[in-house]
Design an enzyme around this catalytic site. Structure first.
Site, short mmCIF file in Angstrom:
data_model
loop_
_atom_site.label_atom_id
_atom_site.label_comp_id
_atom_site.label_asym_id
_atom_site.label_seq_id
_atom_site.Cartn_x
_atom_site.Cartn_y
_atom_site.Cartn_z
CG ASP A 536 -28.27 -8.56 86.54
OD1 ASP A 536 -29.11 -8.42 87.44
OD2 ASP A 536 -28.05 -7.68 85.67
CD GLU A 539 -34.34 -10.69 89.58
OE1 GLU A 539 -34.38 -10.79 88.34
OE2 GLU A 539 -33.37 -10.21 90.18
CG ASP A 613 -31.26 -1.99 88.31
OD1 ASP A 613 -30.15 -2.47 88.59
OD2 ASP A 613 -31.91 -2.33 87.30
C1 NOJ Z 1 -29.70 -5.13 85.71
C2 NOJ Z 1 -28.75 -4.99 86.88
O1 NOJ Z 1 -29.47 -4.73 88.04
C3 NOJ Z 1 -27.73 -3.92 86.58
O2 NOJ Z 1 -26.85 -3.81 87.66
C4 NOJ Z 1 -26.98 -4.26 85.30
O3 NOJ Z 1 -26.10 -3.23 85.01
C5 NOJ Z 1 -27.99 -4.42 84.16
N1 NOJ Z 1 -28.94 -5.43 84.51
C6 NOJ Z 1 -27.31 -4.80 82.85
O4 NOJ Z 1 -26.70 -6.03 82.93
#
Ligand code: NOJ
Length: 954
Positions: A536, A539, A613
């Site tokens: 995650d 970017e 998200d």
């Molecule tokens: C951002 C991610 O997009 C999300 O899916 C994740 O739960 C959080 N980071 C925490 O790791």
């Protein structure tokens, strides 16, 4: 909204320095991300384009006649850019014609290439324009077409070159001003610099102009205000190389629709971005991989990943370009009435740095483009079977007890699932490769329970490494000097989840080698060989960085500036993790599974992605479909969205509809923010739980379909979800449709319900072929829209006549337990009475399929002879025979024929044969009733899927 407030708070906790700037609203923070107007090079190039468009000045680029040569499939020349009377900049041009029928155009800048420039601020950044994107994005497809040859052209100012299949393609390279027209079959399909927007911002020294007080600054022709330094949101980019953007206009005459350049919200058919129609955006589509908090719908704003591939489509033809540049990129799109056609689409591509490197695809079919793109950037990874099952995630399952409890509850409710996920909070204080042993006091028991039920665990590992004492990972990272550096060459420090952090530089081969050591179970003690990885924030997300990412003047391995490599950065991290997983177990390699948020062209080789998200809102459910379709046609088919929506609490209806849609995402995972109420499918209760369970079971029933579609993607990168235009490229009415789609080449047409309270949906049938309701065999046989019932417990799913699909009909707890289950073949007879389909099977785990351990069967039902045959179309290898032996017990247990002819009513038995074995299975006929098709079932024909067979119905 409480949820987002808390999320903001979590970021706030990690990022206290910027606390005052964090807003508590549900809308995206526009002020945190640049518009084109706030991005110096974008603004300059738009202004340049406007100036060119509004004046009669011609493009200042021309080919120096004496430099032009054509030999061995390559045209080389120097393009001269006139900058002042008599003064020119030299730009080496290369146009390469490839065996695949593609053309590749590169343009570099001689002075930067030879290092004949000075950098400011004592920077030790590389002087060249970045030219290593191909090393990351491309894996093949570069064989040169040596048969390309000079064509004829009446004008000596033009070099014509014929190339491609039967020399159908021709490039016309105009020398002065420089432009290129690409034709197929004598018709212009794509043009470069037709509008004169080509702009290579050449290197120049900064001239300090002393301005006397009270005297006005001299006015220069160009706006230099953003050449040497640029500030945004309190961060200053020192731009040691000065302005260096590269921009080009690319036009698609006669093409009304352009698709691709993910990742954006908004329609699949891309909108205009300047002037034009009422719904035009005002900003270009932006590609600058970013952690966009609470992203908005219907927007050209950038998101987490980018693939700079665009496909233009009109009736009977698809063409496209791949703009191979890893820097921040903007794309303007405008449409106008064509001289010869209804509409021409013009695009303007603007990147901040790097060389110009563009591939031109002349199709003509959509699949020609995806195949050629796959040859260049690689095929989709053939995943392990478990990873195409259902994934249960939330931020966070807080303890090993909780994991075991959720796991058990799935079984109690009879809901299949394959993978449970652990987000951030399993770690000790957000130090990756560690575990919070207060919460996970007996991981071994947790792993044992999952193993026993053949389920997997995925844990989060991010690229930011906590900067803290007594943490071996950060110590090693620094000691070995494997970090991304700031502009002064010192280890960069920024803020992310753990607070102060450093970032691993996966451009560095030494960093990748070290990363492998961390995944060995003796180091990552919490993991087992059944633990897979979620990457995650790659970017990379930096909470206190400009636009929530890294400063552009940061430095990577090889002294490349972050500016040059930004969009590729996320992929390099996944690449490191992929190889770490590949390497972790001694003996036979197992296919890795890595989920990534950031991606680029080529990421499909390494794993799956998800759309980040999203919000628990109907609009986000709806938006997920065009987003995933766009990814599918741009070469990243293994994609999905958080089922249920990440932020907020979905109503039970929304959650149920999302499960029904998610069962048709190639990557099917529910996920939720830490502050949301629990919402595993068993929580809602009746009738919702039952309906969600049905959707998940449908996914499992169709696993053979999904795996076969993944196999196709692993061979030629074909989309796993296919939009209307892709399947019906001649049907103009479907070109802009993005709310219904086909699964692979199976003819299964899905139209998820995405509106609250909807009891019907309008489905579009593109032709007069028969379409059957998947569940009750209702017939739809007329082209056009039909309103069909879609109460909450109904998934609108149709099968186009002429297809055969493989299923596994026995409900199980996980995909592993279905491994040896028999196959049901469902034949949806087309108008002609014929049908075809395929089934791909392998061990779903190892790479043995590459040595022939696979079954790939083609099923053909011939209406005239009423015969169904299974043909072996698998490539053979050293493991073929032994694998076939293992698979011999796997049978076809049922054949269901939808649209069975009425005269079968009299048949009681039919004949089947496999090798020397002859069987006489029973046939049971069910007559048509009302608008529902007749159907027949053959039970247990006693044929194994491991060998060819035949069933005669006549
Ligand atoms: C951002 C991610 O997009 C999300 O899916 C994740 O739960 C959080 N980071 C925490 O790791």
């Amino acid at each position: 909204m409480a949820v987002t407030t808390v999320y903001s708070f979590l970021r706030l906790a990690a990022f206290f320095v910027f606390a005052l700037n964090v807003s508590f609203s549900t809308a995206v923070k526009h002020e945190g991300f640049k518009t084109c107007d706030q991005s110096g090079f974008c603004k300059r190039n738009r202004a340049f384009a406007d100036a060119v468009a509004s004046s009669s000045t011609t493009s200042p680029y021309r080919i120096s006649p004496e430099s032009a040569t054509f030999a061995n499939g390559q045209f080389r020349a120097t393009v001269l850019k006139t900058i002042a009377d008599g003064l020119t900049v030299h730009l080496p041009l290369n146009v390469t014609f490839l065996k695949s029928g593609l053309a590749r155009v590169t343009l570099d800048e001689e002075r930067r290439r030879t290092g004949d420039i000075e950098l400011r601020h004592g920077s030790k950044a590389r002087k060249e324009r970045y030219n290593e994107s191909p090393a990351w994005a491309l894996v093949g497809g570069l064989d040169i077409d040596f048969s390309a040859q000079l064509g004829e052209h009446g004008n000596s100012d033009v070099t014509a070159i014929r190339y491609g299949d039967n020399q159908r393609n021709e490039a016309f390279i105009r020398h002065d001003p420089f432009s290129i027209y690409f034709q197929r079959d004598g018709e212009t399909q794509v043009t470069f610099n037709q509008r004169g927007f080509l702009n290579i911002e050449h290197w120049r020294p900064k001239v300090e102009v002393e301005v006397e007080e009270g005297v006005e600054k001299p006015v220069t022709a160009e706006d230099e205000s953003t050449w040497w330094e640029e500030s945004f949101g309190g961060n200053t980019d020192t731009k040691p190389k000065g302005p260096e953007s590269v921009a080009l206009d690319v036009s698609f005459p006669g093409y009304e629709h352009v698709f691709g350049i993910p990742e954006h919200t908004g329609p699949l058919s891309l909108r205009e971005t300047r002037g034009g129609s009422q719904d035009a955006f005002t900003d270009p589509y932006r590609m600058y991989n970013s952690d966009v908090f609470e992203y908005e719908l219907n927007s050209p704003m950038t998101l987490y990943g980018s693939i700079p591939f665009m496909q233009a489509h009109r009736k009977g033809s698809s063409v496209g370009i791949l703009w191979l540049n890893a820097a921040e990129t903007w794309v303007d799109i405008t449409k106008k009435k064509g001289t010869k056609s209804k509409v021409d689409t013009d695009t303007h591509w603007i990147s901040e740095s790097g060389i110009l490197d563009v591939f031109v695809f002349l199709g003509p079919r959509p699949e020609d483009l995806t195949k050629a793109l796959g040859d260049l950037t690689g095929q989709t990874q053939l995943p392990q079977t478990f990873s195409i099952g259902y994934h249960q995630c939330r931020w966070n399952y807080m303890s090993d007890e909780e994991v075991k409890e959720v796991d058990a509850k799935f079984d109690r409710h009879g809901i299949p699932y394959d993978v449970i996920w652990l987000d951030l909070e399993y770690t000790d204080d957000r130090k990756y490769f560690t575990v919070d042993s207060d919460k996970f006091h007996n991981p071994a028991a947790m792993h044992a329970q999952l193993d026993e039920r053949h389920r997997k665990l995925v844990t989060l590992i991010d690229p930011h490494i906590k900067n803290t004492a007594n943490y071996p990972v950060v110590d090693q990272l620094k000691e070995k000097d494997l970090t991304i550096k700031n502009k002064d060459g010192v280890t960069y420090e920024g803020w992310c989840w753990p607070g102060s952090s450093h970032w691993i530089d996966c451009f560095d081969p030494k960093a990748r080698a070290w990363w492998k050591t961390l995944f060995k179970p003796d180091f990552f003690k919490f993991s087992t060989y059944n633990t897979y990885i979620w990457n995650d924030m790659n970017e990379p997300s930096v909470f206190n960085g400009p636009e929530t990412t890294m400063p552009k003047d940061n430095l990577h391995h090889g002294d490349w500036e972050h500016r040059d490599v930004h969009n590729i950065n996320g992929m390099t991290f996944v690449n490191a993790t992929y190889h770490a997983l590949l390497d972790r177990k001694p003996g036979k390699p197992i296919r890795p599974f890595v989920l990534t948020r950031s991606f680029y062209a080529g990421s499909q080789r390494l794993g799956a992605m998800w759309t980040g998200d999203n919000l628990a809102e109907w609009g986000h459910l709806e938006a997920s479909l065009p987003m995933i379709l766009s990814l599918n046609i741009a070469g990243m088919p293994s994609s999905g969205a958080d089922v249920g929506g990440f932020f907020g609490t979905p109503s039970s209806e929304l959650l149920t509809r999302w499960f029904q849609a998610g069962a048709f995402y190639p990557f099917f995972r529910a996920h939720a923010h830490i502050d949301t109420r629990r919402r595993e499918p068993y929580v809602a209760g009746p009738p919702y739980t039952g309906i969600m369970a049905q959707a998940i079971r449908l996914r499992y029933q169709l696993l053979p379909v999904w795996y076969t579609a993944y196999h196709e993607a692993s061979v030629d990168n074909s989309p796993i979800l296919r939009p209307q235009y892709y399947v019906h490229p001649e049907d103009e009415a479907g070109f802009s449709m993005d709310d219904q789609f086909y699964v692979g080449s199976t003819g299964l047409l899905s139209k998820p319900v995405t509106k609250e309270g909807a009891a019907t949906v309008d489905v579009y049938f593109a032709d007069d072929e028969i379409y059957y309701d998947y569940f009750d065999y209702t017939i739809y046989s007329k082209k056009g829209f039909r309103t069909v019932d879609a109460p909450l417990d109904k998934i609108p799913l149709f099968a186009r006549g002429g297809h055969i699909i493989p299923r596994k009909d026995r409900p199980r707890r996980s995909s592993h337990l279905m491994q040896w289950d028999p196959i049901t073949l469902v034949i949806f007879l087309g108008k002609s009475g014929d049908a075809e389909g395929t089934l791909y099977v392998d061990d779903g785990e190892t790479f043995d399929y590459q040595s022939g351990a696979q079954i790939f069967s083609k099923f053909v039902f011939d209406g005239v002879s009423s015969t169904l045959t299974s043909q072996d179309i698998a490539p053979k290898g050293s493991l073929t025979d032994s694998y076939r032996k293992t698979m011999a017990p796997v049978r076809v247990e049922k054949v269901i024929i939808i649209g069975a002819p009425a005269h079968w009513a009299d048949k009681k038995h039919i004949s089947a044969e496999q090798g020397k074995e002859k069987m006489q299975p029973k046939l049971q006929f069910h007559p048509a009733s009302g608008n529902k098709a007749a159907w027949a079932v053959v039970r247990d024909p006693k044929v194994s899927i491991a060998k060819e067979w035949k069933i005669r119905f006549a």
